[in-house]
Motif scaffolding. Structure first.
Motif, PDB file in Angstrom:
ATOM      1  N   PHE A 220       0.833  -1.207   0.000  1.00 26.11           N
ATOM      2  CA  PHE A 220       0.000   0.000   0.000  1.00 26.11           C
ATOM      3  C   PHE A 220       0.868   1.257   0.000  1.00 26.11           C
ATOM      4  O   PHE A 220       0.604   2.210  -0.754  1.00 26.11           O
ATOM      5  CB  PHE A 220      -0.917   0.000   1.218  1.00 26.11           C
ATOM      6  N   MET A 221       1.896   1.282   0.842  1.00 26.89           N
ATOM      7  CA  MET A 221       2.765   2.450   0.906  1.00 26.89           C
ATOM      8  C   MET A 221       3.483   2.663  -0.424  1.00 26.89           C
ATOM      9  O   MET A 221       3.666   3.806  -0.864  1.00 26.89           O
ATOM     10  CB  MET A 221       3.781   2.283   2.037  1.00 26.89           C
ATOM     11  N   ALA A 222       3.888   1.571  -1.082  1.00 20.46           N
ATOM     12  CA  ALA A 222       4.539   1.692  -2.389  1.00 20.46           C
ATOM     13  C   ALA A 222       3.584   2.302  -3.408  1.00 20.46           C
ATOM     14  O   ALA A 222       3.977   3.162  -4.210  1.00 20.46           O
ATOM     15  CB  ALA A 222       5.016   0.318  -2.865  1.00 20.46           C
ATOM     16  N   LYS A 223       2.329   1.877  -3.377  1.00 21.26           N
ATOM     17  CA  LYS A 223       1.324   2.421  -4.300  1.00 21.26           C
ATOM     18  C   LYS A 223       1.068   3.897  -4.017  1.00 21.26           C
ATOM     19  O   LYS A 223       0.952   4.697  -4.955  1.00 21.26           O
ATOM     20  CB  LYS A 223       0.020   1.625  -4.161  1.00 21.26           C
ATOM     21  N   ARG A 224       0.995   4.249  -2.738  1.00 19.03           N
ATOM     22  CA  ARG A 224       0.792   5.657  -2.386  1.00 19.03           C
ATOM     23  C   ARG A 224       1.954   6.516  -2.867  1.00 19.03           C
ATOM     24  O   ARG A 224       1.757   7.611  -3.412  1.00 19.03           O
ATOM     25  CB  ARG A 224       0.633   5.792  -0.870  1.00 19.03           C
ATOM     26  N   LEU A 225       3.173   6.029  -2.681  1.00 14.04           N
ATOM     27  CA  LEU A 225       4.343   6.775  -3.133  1.00 14.04           C
ATOM     28  C   LEU A 225       4.339   6.941  -4.650  1.00 14.04           C
ATOM     29  O   LEU A 225       4.680   8.008  -5.174  1.00 14.04           O
ATOM     30  CB  LEU A 225       5.618   6.047  -2.692  1.00 14.04           C
ATOM     31  N   GLU A 226       3.943   5.877  -5.351  1.00 13.66           N
ATOM     32  CA  GLU A 226       3.874   5.930  -6.811  1.00 13.66           C
ATOM     33  C   GLU A 226       2.845   6.961  -7.278  1.00 13.66           C
ATOM     34  O   GLU A 226       3.121   7.768  -8.178  1.00 13.66           O
ATOM     35  CB  GLU A 226       3.516   4.546  -7.340  1.00 13.66           C
ATOM     36  N   LYS A 227       1.670   6.959  -6.661  1.00 16.04           N
ATOM     37  CA  LYS A 227       0.621   7.908  -7.031  1.00 16.04           C
ATOM     38  C   LYS A 227       0.995   9.330  -6.672  1.00 16.04           C
ATOM     39  O   LYS A 227       0.703  10.270  -7.442  1.00 16.04           O
ATOM     40  CB  LYS A 227      -0.693   7.519  -6.347  1.00 16.04           C
TER      41      LYS A 227
END
Length: 236
Positions: A220-227
């Motif tokens: 989830f944190m990786a996805k948030r950082l990507e977005k």
């Protein structure tokens, strides 16, 4: 400071692998002690307080709480899920769970509630869990649409955690002791070994459940950082 989302994903995979190997190691040492000496080595007692398995559980629960707290603090202006109230609630519940794991608060609740049984914490904790799912169902739906694998791993992890933890306690109180007491030829060693196996399954389920949940949060944190990175690039 920019954090590479792929690095966070790799870290999550390595962390999950390391945790699983270490948790299996704890189970093997715990059962070895019971088989060889009739009791667990104190530091590796999976049914004890302030032991390696207990402290590892507390650490994982605390990390989940810290991740949720970071989302609450730094997600003030983010339009990505979850809501800040959800993040704060998760941070509070898992931080409390970490403290509970270290000091076994749930075993003392029957004194605070003035009830005769030390298992009265189970319906209370289940009610809190179910209430959280109901109250924040929209947040879970939003996260599902944001990144399905997050919900899949968290649901799997929490499912194993609840099934192992609560199921193990129910099995102990309702089935295990009744079955062993009715088996006249059960030796003391058999009773100790069966109980140790039950404890190992229960505690390992809780540990592996927390590990899977942590991995889901890393995704989830990786996805948030990507977005967040994509949004920063899109700004004029």
């Amino acid at each position: 400071m920019n954090v590479n989302p792929k690095a966070v994903q790799r870290f999550g995979r390595v962390l999950l692998l390391v945790l699983i190997v270490f948790e299996l190691f704890l189970v093997v040492i715990y059962l070895t002690g019971v088989v060889l000496t009739g009791k667990a080595y104190p530091l590796f007692d999976m049914d004890g307080q302030m032991t390696l398995s207990s402290l590892l559980q507390a650490l994982q629960l605390l990390l989940i709480g810290i991740i949720a707290l970071s989302l609450f603090i730094f997600g003030r202006h983010s339009h990505y899920p979850p809501s800040r109230f959800f993040s704060f609630t998760v941070a509070f519940l898992f931080t409390y769970a970490s403290v509970d794991e270290v000091f076994k608060v749930h075993l003392q609740l029957h004194h605070l509630l003035d009830t005769p049984h030390n298992k009265d914490w189970m319906p209370l904790y289940l009610a809190i869990g179910i209430s959280t799912l109901v109250v924040f169902h929209r947040d879970f739906i939003r996260i599902w649409h944001f990144h399905r694998k997050v919900i899949e791993f968290v649901a799997l992890g929490m499912g194993i955690f609840i099934l192992g933890g609560f199921g193990g306690e129910v099995f102990k109180s309702q089935l295990l002791h009744l079955g062993l007491t009715q088996t006249y030829h059960s030796s003391q060693f058999t009773i100790v070994l069966v109980e140790a196996l039950r404890v190992a399954v229960e505690e390992f389920s809780e540990l592996i459940g927390e590990s899977l949940t942590l991995y889901g949060l890393c995704l989830f944190m990786a996805k948030r950082l990507e977005k967040n990175a994509e949004s920063a690039i899109a700004k004029p």
